[in-house]
Design an enzyme around this catalytic site. Structure first.
Site, short mmCIF file in Angstrom:
data_model
loop_
_atom_site.label_atom_id
_atom_site.label_comp_id
_atom_site.label_asym_id
_atom_site.label_seq_id
_atom_site.Cartn_x
_atom_site.Cartn_y
_atom_site.Cartn_z
N CYS A 299 -1.93 -4.52 -1.90
CA CYS A 299 -3.22 -5.17 -2.09
C CYS A 299 -4.10 -4.19 -2.86
CB CYS A 299 -3.84 -5.58 -0.75
SG CYS A 299 -4.18 -4.20 0.34
N MET A 300 -5.40 -4.29 -2.74
CA MET A 300 -6.29 -3.43 -3.53
C MET A 300 -6.33 -2.00 -3.01
SD MET A 300 -7.66 -4.99 -6.10
CE MET A 300 -9.12 -4.03 -6.48
#
Length: 631
Positions: A26-27
């Site tokens: 994810c980020m």
């Protein structure tokens, strides 16, 4: 960071490529589905350059990387037989661990309401202190009003929990609040107090006390979430506004009063009775073991499962034994980190140890525990020993917690206001001193600055100064409309503990994200739930819609921009179906993080309550010296 080297070390330390079922990112983190989590060497992984920490969520093994995670992930895929398509497929098929899911629910429900409980508890503690020192009389109206303020959150705790649980289970929080209000209604309370038999449409209603309880309302809202979703699914759209809440209330409140509520209350009472029995019949051993192992409990995340028991103990008995053990664990970690600060010859690590020791005494132990004591191993053992020593004193003097007053640190001292107050303070001092002494005696292998760090230190400082000189103070606008929340209320510890940087969170009222700055889209994650922006003034902003929404694989999200696009403040970035995401069981609270926080002197929240997109919410300030240089 050498991304390829970091990727190779990570792949090796998670048990090798053969142990990886799938990996996505994810980020902020790499998310591994491993065949065997025990093969992952967490301690060694956390020493790898670029790894900020690790976490296990359900059965998923996570490594917190930060802004560089896409590059590390790319190197893992490029230098292994793993593929992005296989990784995405593995994520969707990953089974959830039931126990971990329960802990996740408890954490998600209690985290948002902790500020209210902590604030009310502090007021109860202050009132108790004023009476103890003779500065206020119990009969005075001032004391009575202070008591009302302090008791309000605890008496109506089921309503607070109902709202929070509804958000976690994806149901209507206001209908949930109505359920909580119904079981606390004065008429029902009066009927219970009369002592006669009570029935509803011929079915017996069991007398139970619902004020200040935890388990009954959690079970009720869990059931309500299924009833509401089922009724919503079979009801025509034109009738949903009336039919769905009406049927939900008519079904859930009676079911709660007749079956769920009494069973929950009985279960809660048994938990409290069992805890008290353990401490009363094996008091010394029980407190020593609990205090000495509470740091291990925190590491596993199981301490969230104890929160309902702690609150229930105070509600039923007027006191609790577990909260004091948590205080001792924190002060043991603080004492060990302080001793490391005194003995370390590494100036940078000495400063880190001292700072984390101070924050641990305030009740925030993760930096000291993960960044210092567990890293050096022996100080962590010393911290456990110090906490156990304090536990011995608490067991001998029967120290109890009488209220919940914020974090288990110095601000929460009013927790102990009662007959054993002096012994409570002495126990904290003992835990700190014992942990520090054992750390000093056992010693540890000091962290030494590498040759590369030593030779490049001056260059790094100069580079940072030049970068700062280009920075300017900046105001960040809100990317969403909704309620402003502090990061501490976010259930994901990566955001709540500001590992990625400072910022704020917004509980959205509308499923639309707009640009908070003029700048560029640096990253748009493939699942569209997170956007990384860089403003024209250099601010790096991460907008992460929801918690764990990466698992939706882009479902319910629509992107209106792409990576590399230039954007203007207020421009639409992403839209999302808020109700569908909540119905899927995900929290939509959205952290807004300044990922280059270190480049600013202050990151200040400007707004509170409800905000509209485009309104100023964060102030990024540089120092006066830097501002002068920039001009």
């Amino acid at each position: 960071m050498n991304h390829r080297k970091t990727a190779e070390e990570i792949l090796q330390l998670v048990g090798g490529e053969s142990n990886v079922q799938s990996v996505i990112h994810c980020m902020t983190r790499l998310r591994f589905n491993l065949y065997d989590n025990s093969k992952a060497d967490r301690k060694s992984l956390e020493q790898v350059d670029g790894v900020l920490g690790s976490n296990i969520s359900g059965s998923q093994f996570q490594l917190i990387i930060g802004n560089e995670v896409p590059k590390v992930y790319k190197e893992i895929i490029a230098n292994s037989s793993l593929s992005e398509s296989k990784s995405a497929e593995g994520e969707t098929k990953q089974k959830k661990n039931v126990i971990s899911s329960i802990f996740d629910v408890i954490s998600g429900v209690f985290t948002p309401i902790l500020p209210a409980i902590a604030g009310a508890g502090m007021i109860k503690g202050i009132a108790a202190l004023l009476v103890t020192f003779g500065w206020l009389q119990e009969a005075s109206q001032t004391y009575q009003i202070l008591t009302v303020i302090g008791d309000g959150a605890f008496y109506f705790l089921p309503i607070l929990l109902a709202i929070s649980a509804a958000r976690k289970f994806g149901s209507n929080p206001y209908v949930a609040a109505a359920i909580g209000a119904a079981i606390l209604h004065p008429t029902l309370t009066a009927m219970f107090a009369e002592g006669g038999s009570i029935s509803f449409v011929g079915l017996p209603v069991t007398v139970a006390t619902y004020s200040s309880t935890v388990i009954p309302i959690l079970l009720a809202i869990w059931i309500a979430s299924y009833v509401e979703k089922w009724v919503d699914r079979v009801t025509h759209a034109s009738l949903k506004l009336i039919v769905v809440p009406t049927v939900t209330l008519l079904v859930v409140v009676p079911v709660t009063l007749i079956t769920v509520g009494p069973l929950g209350a009985i279960a809660g009472n048994y938990l409290s009775t069992g805890t008290n029995f353990l401490f009363q019949n094996a008091g010394i051993i029980a407190m020593i073991l609990l205090a000495g192992t509470f740091s291990l409990i925190i590491i596993t995340g199981m301490h969230y499962a104890l929160v309902p028991i702690m609150l229930n103990n105070i509600a039923v008995n007027g006191y609790d034994y577990m909260i004091p053990a948590m205080f001792l664990a924190n002060f043991g970690q603080a004492g060990a980190a302080f001793a490391v600060a005194m003995r370390s010859k590494n100036k940078k690590f000495k400063s880190l140890s001292f700072t984390t020791a101070l924050t641990a005494t305030m009740g925030v132990t993760e930096p000291a525990m993960y960044g210092v004591n567990m890293r050096l191993k022996k100080p962590f053992v010393a911290a456990l020993i110090g906490a156990a020593a304090g536990g011995l004193l608490y067991a001998l003097t029967d120290v109890k917690a009488y209220i919940v007053a914020g974090m288990a640190g110095l601000p929460g001292i009013p927790t102990f206001v009662g007959p054993e107050f002096i012994f409570a303070i002495l126990g904290l001092v003992l835990a700190f001193v014992a942990a520090a002494a054992v750390t000093w005696i056992m010693g540890f292998e000091d962290v030494m600055a590498s040759a590369e760090e030593t030779t490049t230190e001056e260059k790094t400082v100069n580079t940072a100064t030049e970068a700062d000189a280009e920075k300017a103070s900046e105001v960040i606008a809100s990317p969403l409309s909704g309620e402003v929340r502090p990061l501490a209320e976010v259930s994901d510890p990566t955001f709540a503990q500001e590992i990625m940087g400072k910022g704020m969170a917004i509980l959205p009222s509308k499923g639309e994200v707009v640009s908070p700055v003029d700048g560029e889209v640096v990253t748009l994650f493939a699942t569209k739930h997170a956007i990384g922006l860089k403003s024209t003034n250099g601010a790096e902003v991460l907008i992460h819609v929801g918690i764990d929404t990466v698992k939706l694989n882009g479902e319910h999200f629509t992107a209106h921009i792409a990576s590399g696009d230039k954007v203007q403040k207020g421009q639409k970035l992403v839209t999302f179906d808020m109700e569908a995401i909540q119905a899927a069981g995900y929290d939509v609270i959205t952290p807004i993080i300044i990922t280059n926080t270190a480049e600013y002197e202050n990151v200040t929240t400007l707004a509170e309550g409800t905000v509209n997109s485009g309104e100023a919410v964060l102030d990024l300030a540089v120092s006066a010296t830097t501002s002068k240089e920039a001009s």
